[in-house]
Scaffold this active site. Structure first.
Site, short mmCIF file in Angstrom:
data_model
loop_
_atom_site.label_atom_id
_atom_site.label_comp_id
_atom_site.label_asym_id
_atom_site.label_seq_id
_atom_site.Cartn_x
_atom_site.Cartn_y
_atom_site.Cartn_z
N HIS A 20 24.93 26.08 53.20
CA HIS A 20 25.04 26.21 51.76
C HIS A 20 26.32 25.59 51.21
CE1 HIS A 20 22.32 30.00 52.30
NE2 HIS A 20 21.62 28.87 52.36
N CYS B 123 31.83 15.15 42.57
CA CYS B 123 31.48 14.77 41.21
C CYS B 123 30.00 15.08 40.95
CB CYS B 123 31.72 13.27 41.00
SG CYS B 123 31.16 12.72 39.39
N CYS C 190 28.47 11.11 40.33
CA CYS C 190 28.48 10.07 41.37
C CYS C 190 28.60 10.66 42.77
CB CYS C 190 29.62 9.07 41.10
SG CYS C 190 31.27 9.76 41.32
N ALA D 143 30.50 43.08 62.24
CA ALA D 143 30.91 41.83 62.89
C ALA D 143 32.23 42.00 63.64
CB ALA D 143 31.04 40.73 61.83
N THR E 222 23.65 39.06 57.69
CA THR E 222 22.85 38.46 56.63
C THR E 222 21.67 39.37 56.31
OG1 THR E 222 21.63 36.51 55.87
CG2 THR E 222 21.48 37.03 58.22
N SER E 223 21.39 39.50 55.03
CA SER E 223 20.31 40.40 54.61
C SER E 223 18.95 39.77 54.88
CB SER E 223 20.45 40.71 53.11
OG SER E 223 20.49 39.50 52.37
N CYS F 18 35.95 13.76 37.26
CA CYS F 18 35.93 12.85 38.42
C CYS F 18 36.84 11.65 38.11
CB CYS F 18 34.50 12.37 38.66
SG CYS F 18 34.38 10.99 39.81
N ARG G 38 37.14 32.37 43.82
CA ARG G 38 36.71 32.57 45.22
C ARG G 38 37.54 31.71 46.17
NH1 ARG G 38 30.44 31.78 45.19
NH2 ARG G 38 30.61 32.40 47.38
N ASP H 291 32.89 29.91 52.96
CA ASP H 291 34.32 30.00 53.28
C ASP H 291 34.60 29.19 54.55
OD1 ASP H 291 33.41 33.25 54.41
OD2 ASP H 291 34.04 31.65 55.75
C1 BV8 Z 1 15.75 25.93 48.55
C2 BV8 Z 1 26.01 29.12 48.16
C3 BV8 Z 1 14.10 24.26 48.38
C4 BV8 Z 1 26.47 29.40 46.77
C5 BV8 Z 1 23.96 30.38 48.49
C6 BV8 Z 1 12.18 30.05 43.22
C7 BV8 Z 1 12.72 28.85 42.78
C8 BV8 Z 1 13.55 28.08 43.59
C9 BV8 Z 1 13.83 28.50 44.87
C10 BV8 Z 1 13.30 29.70 45.28
C11 BV8 Z 1 12.47 30.48 44.49
N1 BV8 Z 1 12.12 31.58 45.19
C12 BV8 Z 1 12.70 31.54 46.42
C13 BV8 Z 1 13.40 30.39 46.48
C14 BV8 Z 1 14.17 29.93 47.60
C15 BV8 Z 1 15.60 30.41 47.37
C16 BV8 Z 1 15.69 31.83 47.86
O1 BV8 Z 1 15.58 32.07 49.04
N2 BV8 Z 1 15.89 32.79 46.93
C17 BV8 Z 1 15.99 34.18 47.35
C18 BV8 Z 1 16.96 34.90 46.45
C19 BV8 Z 1 14.58 34.79 47.31
N3 BV8 Z 1 16.39 29.53 48.18
C20 BV8 Z 1 16.93 28.45 47.63
O2 BV8 Z 1 16.90 28.19 46.45
C21 BV8 Z 1 17.56 27.50 48.62
N4 BV8 Z 1 17.05 26.18 48.40
O3 BV8 Z 1 14.93 26.76 48.84
O4 BV8 Z 1 15.45 24.59 48.32
C22 BV8 Z 1 13.57 24.48 47.00
C23 BV8 Z 1 14.15 23.78 45.95
C24 BV8 Z 1 13.62 23.96 44.68
C25 BV8 Z 1 12.53 24.84 44.48
C26 BV8 Z 1 12.00 25.55 45.57
C27 BV8 Z 1 12.53 25.38 46.82
C28 BV8 Z 1 19.06 27.45 48.41
C29 BV8 Z 1 19.65 28.79 48.76
C30 BV8 Z 1 21.17 28.66 48.82
C31 BV8 Z 1 21.81 29.51 47.74
N5 BV8 Z 1 23.27 29.47 47.89
N6 BV8 Z 1 25.29 30.28 48.66
C32 BV8 Z 1 27.61 30.37 46.74
O5 BV8 Z 1 27.97 30.93 47.80
O6 BV8 Z 1 28.13 30.57 45.64
S1 BV8 Z 1 23.15 31.71 49.15
C33 BV8 Z 1 24.18 33.04 49.22
O7 BV8 Z 1 23.37 34.12 49.63
C34 BV8 Z 1 25.27 32.96 50.25
O8 BV8 Z 1 25.28 31.77 50.99
C35 BV8 Z 1 24.92 34.11 51.18
O9 BV8 Z 1 25.28 33.88 52.48
C36 BV8 Z 1 23.46 34.07 51.02
C37 BV8 Z 1 22.62 35.13 51.59
O10 BV8 Z 1 23.21 36.31 51.40
P1 BV8 Z 1 23.74 37.00 52.76
O11 BV8 Z 1 24.63 36.07 53.48
O12 BV8 Z 1 22.59 37.54 53.51
O13 BV8 Z 1 24.62 38.10 52.15
P2 BV8 Z 1 24.09 39.43 51.53
O14 BV8 Z 1 25.15 39.92 50.62
O15 BV8 Z 1 22.70 39.22 51.04
O16 BV8 Z 1 23.97 40.41 52.80
C38 BV8 Z 1 25.13 40.74 53.51
C39 BV8 Z 1 24.65 41.33 54.81
O17 BV8 Z 1 25.80 41.63 55.58
C40 BV8 Z 1 23.90 42.64 54.62
O18 BV8 Z 1 22.80 42.67 55.49
C41 BV8 Z 1 24.93 43.70 55.02
O19 BV8 Z 1 24.33 44.84 55.60
C42 BV8 Z 1 25.72 42.96 56.06
N7 BV8 Z 1 27.10 43.41 56.22
C43 BV8 Z 1 27.92 43.99 55.32
N8 BV8 Z 1 29.13 44.24 55.89
C44 BV8 Z 1 29.04 43.78 57.18
C45 BV8 Z 1 27.76 43.26 57.39
N9 BV8 Z 1 27.38 42.73 58.56
C46 BV8 Z 1 28.27 42.73 59.56
N10 BV8 Z 1 29.53 43.22 59.44
C47 BV8 Z 1 29.94 43.75 58.27
N11 BV8 Z 1 31.18 44.24 58.15
#
Ligand code: BV8
Length: 251
Positions: free
Chosen positions: A118, A126, A129, A235, A192-193, A151, A70, A103
């Site tokens: 995110h 690391c 640490c 976008a 964002t979805s 590290c 990526r 990005d």
């Molecule tokens: C947290 C970095 C507190 C990595 C990402 C059970 C256990 C633990 C946690 C949870 C749980 N249940 C729920 C949760 C919370 C969880 C969560 O929300 N899960 C979801 C799946 C239900 N969240 C977390 O874990 C967060 N931390 O809650 O901490 C906690 C801690 C422990 C226990 C409980 C709570 C951390 C979330 C961060 C995850 N990391 N990214 C990497 O990138 O590798 S998230 C990842 O998904 C990306 O950042 C991305 O941005 C994000 C969301 O996706 P979208 O950006 O919306 O992208 P997507 O593909 O979904 O949609 C694209 C959209 O664009 C669509 O709508 C499409 O129509 C549109 N589109 C397409 N083309 C275009 C367009 N729009 C405009 N123009 C275009 N051309």
């Protein structure tokens, strides 16, 4: 492309704009979104399964190879007209970008206020640490496995500087993000979805503070009734049209 009048009116009067962006913001730059199929080697891999501490524990070389793929992909693409429009808008209003993306395309387009909820592909650290570690150049072609570097300070594995599912968001970016949304006169949500929390809770936070919310996304999202106006465009089409209309007063 005509800008819907209610959206143009809100944008015209807003001196302070918060913009929440997701993977769709970078789609027209050629970066696959989380829910679109990925390409090449990683096309059959579920991103949400790989972006977890469990996947890292289970097979760090596979996860590191995916992130380095990526990094190489993002280095090989450019900000799109949507990124550039947001940077332009920042010259006539205060535009604070809160991105879920890892990005650096907003920064490369020239936006000055960007917080990463995110983390970033370009800030490996690391595992033990926490020290930031210089990123080795990614391999030219995609590899299925690549041992993470060690590290230099403590010898433990270097990990991607991103927030995985199940991990807490970094405190400071989250504080900045919630402050920007609360104090904004308009929140624009792009690409964002609305599935991933707590980021997906920001539109509701805006509305609880009387901040109008506009969504730019070609498809229906989970944000549904949490936005005041939805503009079904992309976008790189919608944002330039909006900023053009603001600059030249043309609807
Ligand atoms: C947290 C970095 C507190 C990595 C990402 C059970 C256990 C633990 C946690 C949870 C749980 N249940 C729920 C949760 C919370 C969880 C969560 O929300 N899960 C979801 C799946 C239900 N969240 C977390 O874990 C967060 N931390 O809650 O901490 C906690 C801690 C422990 C226990 C409980 C709570 C951390 C979330 C961060 C995850 N990391 N990214 C990497 O990138 O590798 S998230 C990842 O998904 C990306 O950042 C991305 O941005 C994000 C969301 O996706 P979208 O950006 O919306 O992208 P997507 O593909 O979904 O949609 C694209 C959209 O664009 C669509 O709508 C499409 O129509 C549109 N589109 C397409 N083309 C275009 C367009 N729009 C405009 N123009 C275009 N051309």
């Amino acid at each position: 492309m005509g800008v819907p009048p209610p959206i143009l009116d809100l944008a015209r009067t807003a001196r302070r704009v918060a913009v929440l962006t997701g993977a769709g913001m970078s789609a027209e730059s050629g970066v696959p979104t989380f829910r679109d199929a990925q390409t090449g080697l990683w096309e059959n891999v579920d991103a949400t399964a790989l972006a977890t501490p469990e996947a890292w524990e289970d097979d760090p070389a596979k996860v590191w190879a995916w992130y380095q793929w990526r990094v190489a992909l993002v280095r090989g693409v450019h900000p799109n007209a949507g990124h550039r429009a947001l940077a332009d808008w920042g010259h006539t209003a205060r535009v604070q970008i809160v991105t879920q993306n890892v990005d650096d395309l907003h920064e490369r387009a020239g936006s000055e206020e960007v917080v990463h909820l995110h983390g970033s592909l370009f800030s490996p650290r690391c595992t033990r640490c926490g020290r930031p570690v210089e990123l080795p150049d990614p391999p030219r072609d995609a590899l299925a496995r690549l041992e993470p570097p060690s590290c230099p300070a403590c010898g433990d594995d270097v990990r991607p500087g991103v927030v995985w599912f199940g991990e807490m968001l970094p405190q400071e970016p989250w504080e900045i993000a919630t402050g920007s949304v609360r104090d904004a006169e308009l929140l624009v949500v792009v690409g964002t979805s609305g599935v991933v929390y707590p980021a997906a809770g920001l539109p509701a936070l805006a509305r609880s503070h009387g901040v109008p919310v506009v969504e730019i996304d070609p498809r229906e999202t989970d944000l549904g009734d949490r936005v005041d106006h939805s503009w079904r465009t992309t976008a790189a089409v919608g944002l330039p049209a909006l900023v053009e209309a603001l600059e030249h007063g043309r609807p």
